[in-house]
Design a protein around this motif. Structure first.
Motif, PDB file in Angstrom:
ATOM      1  N   ARG A   1      32.054 -23.832  -6.772  1.00 30.49           N
ATOM      2  CA  ARG A   1      31.790 -23.761  -8.211  1.00 30.49           C
ATOM      3  C   ARG A   1      30.593 -22.863  -8.463  1.00 30.49           C
ATOM      4  NH1 ARG A   1      28.668 -27.073 -11.802  1.00 30.49           N
ATOM      5  NH2 ARG A   1      28.059 -28.417 -10.052  1.00 30.49           N
ATOM      6  N   GLY A   2      30.696 -22.024  -9.498  1.00 35.26           N
ATOM      7  CA  GLY A   2      29.561 -21.233  -9.930  1.00 35.26           C
ATOM      8  C   GLY A   2      28.627 -22.074 -10.786  1.00 35.26           C
ATOM      9  N   GLU A   3      27.323 -21.962 -10.541  1.00 39.40           N
ATOM     10  CA  GLU A   3      26.348 -22.710 -11.340  1.00 39.40           C
ATOM     11  C   GLU A   3      26.515 -22.377 -12.820  1.00 39.40           C
ATOM     12  OE1 GLU A   3      23.636 -25.291 -12.401  1.00 39.40           O
ATOM     13  OE2 GLU A   3      23.989 -24.956 -10.260  1.00 39.40           O
ATOM     14  N   GLY A   4      26.583 -23.400 -13.649  1.00 33.53           N
ATOM     15  CA  GLY A   4      26.771 -23.212 -15.073  1.00 33.53           C
ATOM     16  C   GLY A   4      28.201 -23.401 -15.522  1.00 33.53           C
ATOM     17  N   ALA A   5      29.128 -23.444 -14.567  1.00 26.96           N
ATOM     18  CA  ALA A   5      30.535 -23.730 -14.869  1.00 26.96           C
ATOM     19  C   ALA A   5      30.816 -25.180 -14.526  1.00 26.96           C
ATOM     20  CB  ALA A   5      31.458 -22.809 -14.071  1.00 26.96           C
ATOM     21  N   GLY A   6      31.463 -25.891 -15.425  1.00 28.42           N
ATOM     22  CA  GLY A   6      31.747 -27.301 -15.169  1.00 28.42           C
ATOM     23  C   GLY A   6      32.825 -27.524 -14.130  1.00 28.42           C
TER      24      GLY A   6
END
Length: 371
Positions: free
Chosen positions: A159-164
Motif C-alpha cells: 500500500r502507498g502511504e496516504g491510500a486507504g
C-alpha cells in the motif's frame, strides 16, 4: 525562519544540530547484539557527547559529534559492522520493520528483498519502506511511504502511504511490484513532493493498486514482559551511553531491538529499574517532544520540561515541538504546542506546521492553561 531539511541524517550524511552533528545508525532489522551495543556506546563516548536518540523509525542517533571527528566515528561504525561502507548501501536501510520478527519469517525475508530494491533506485532522502507483516499490523502510525502489510485473512498487501487500500500480492511478486510503485511515484513527479503521502494529495494511485485494506491494528504494545523478553520505555526517545550500558547489564539481555515507539525490546531480559528508563506505564510515554533548545538549532523554546509538566494533564494526544518542522510527531495530535520566537503557538487536531488557533503563549501560561 525554520529550515526544513530535505533528508534525514545518516551515518554517511550527518546533520548539524545545536549540539553538533547527528549521526544516525540503522541496524539491520533494528537489532543490536550485546557486543554491538557496547561498541556503539564506546564510539558515542569517544566521538560524541554520549547522548543517544531512539528515533521514530527504529534507528539510533549519536549526538554531539564534532565535524572533525565524523570521519573517525564513521570508520569506527563501519569496522564494528554497524554501518555499511558506502553511502549507497546505507541509504538502502531505510526500512522499518515490526520488531517482533523471528528468524527467516516473512518480515526478515521481505526486509532483505526491499533493501535490494532501494539500492537500485534514487528516492528522496526522507522516504522509506515499512514492513508490517507480523500476525497483525502494528506500525500503522509509523512514518513510511510504501507499506507491506497483511489483510485480515493473512494475505500480503502493498500500500502507498496516504491510500486507504492496497494491492494483494505474493511474496515472490513483492520486489517487482514495489519497484513498479516506486517508478510510478518518480514518473508522476513524486520527487518534487518528497513523500508519497504528500504526492497523493494531488495524484491518484492506479485503481489496480487499491483493491484491499490492511487488517485492523493490534495497537502499540505496552511496557513490561512480553513473549521472548521485556519492553522498556525511553522518555522522548532520549538516553545516553551510561544508561544503555546499565540497562543491558541489569536485565541480562541477550540482544536489543529498537522499536519505532521510543521503546526498546530486550530479548531474554529480566525485570530491572534503571534511572532514565521506564519499565511500567508513565504518562510521559504518551507525549511526543523533540529535543528543543538548545540541542536543536531550529528550536527557540525548551520542550521536554514543558512536556513532562503537561504529561497526564491532557486527555488526548499531546505534541510539544521546538519549531514548525514537528520532527517528534509527523502525524496530527489533538494538541500541538509549537515553538516560535521563544513562545508557543497552539494547534488543535493538527501537525506542528498547521495554522495555530492561538499564538504567543509563554511557557508559564502553557503550564497553567486548561486545554
Amino acid at each position: 525562519m525554520t529550515a526544513v531539511r530535505g533528508w534525514c541524517p545518516s551515518a554517511h550524511r550527518p546533520m548539524m544540530s545545536g549540539d553538533g552533528l547527528l549521526v544516525r545508525v540503522k541496524p539491520h532489522l533494528g537489532r543490536l547484539s550485546v557486543a554491538d551495543v557496547a561498541a556503539l556506546c564506546d564510539l558515542a563516548d569517544r566521538f560524541g557527547s554520549g547522548l543517544i536518540d531512539v528515533t521514530a523509525r527504529a534507528n539510533l542517533q549519536v549526538r554531539g559529534v564534532a565535524e572533525a571527528d565524523h570521519p573517525a566515528l564513521l570508520q569506527g561504525l563501519v569496522d564494528a559492522g554497524l554501518v555499511d561502507e558506502s553511502a549507497e548501501e546505507e541509504a538502502a536501510r531505510n526500512v522499518t520493520v515490526t520488531p517482533f520478527w523471528t528468524d527467516d519469517d516473512l518480515t526478515v525475508r521481505l526486509s532483505d528483498r526491499v533493501g535490494e530494491v532501494l539500492a537500485s533506485v534514487d528516492l528522496p532522502g526522507k522516504m522509506g519502506v515499512v514492513v508490517d507483516t507480523g500476525p497483525a499490523p502494528l506500525l500503522q502510525g509509523v512514518s513510511g511511504d510504501f507499506r507491506f502489510e497483511t489483510t485480515d485473512t493473512g494475505a500480503l498487501l502493498l500500500r502507498g502511504e496516504g491510500a486507504g487500500l492496497g494491492l494483494e500480492i505474493t511474496e515472490a511478486e513483492a520486489p517487482a511490484v514495489l519497484t513498479e510503485m516506486i517508478r510510478w511515484f518518480l514518473d508522476t513527479g513524486g520527487a518534487k513532493a518528497g513523500r508519497m503521502g504528500r504526492h497523493l494529495r494531488d495524484q491518484r494511485l492506479p485503481e489496480a493498486w487499491q483493491q484491499a485494506s490492511p487488517g485492523p491494528s493490534a495497537g502499540r504494545p505496552g511496557l513490561g514482559g512480553l513473549i521472548g523478553g521485556r519492553m522498556f520505555g525511553v522518555p522522548f526517545g532520549s538516553t545516553d551511553t551510561v544508561t544503555l550500558r546499565e540497562l543491558m547489564a541489569a536485565t541480562g539481555a541477550e540482544a536489543l531491538r529498537i522499536t519505532p515507539w521510543r521503546m526498546l525490546f530486550l530479548e531474554g531480559a529480566s525485570p530491572a529499574n534503571v534511572p532514565g528508563i521506564l519499565s511500567i506505564s508513565d504518562p510521559v510515554m504518551t507525549v511526543s517532544a523533540c529535543p528543543g533548545a538548545p540541542l536543536c538549532a531550529q528550536a527557540t523554546v525548551s520542550t521536554r520540561d514543558v512536556a513532562r509538566d503537561l504529561a497526564g494533564m491532557f486527555g488526548g494526544t499531546l505534541h510539544v515541538s521546538g519549531c514548525a518542522k514537528g520532527c517528534a510527531r509527523p502525524s496530527p495530535a489533538a494538541l500541538t504546542l509549537v515553538g516560535r520566537d521563544g513562545r508557543f503557538d497552539l494547534v488543535r487536531n493538527g501537525r506542528a506546521g498547521d495554522t495555530p488557533v492561538e499564538a504567543g503563549l509563554t511557557a508559564a501560561e502553557v503550564r497553567v492553561r486548561e486545554f
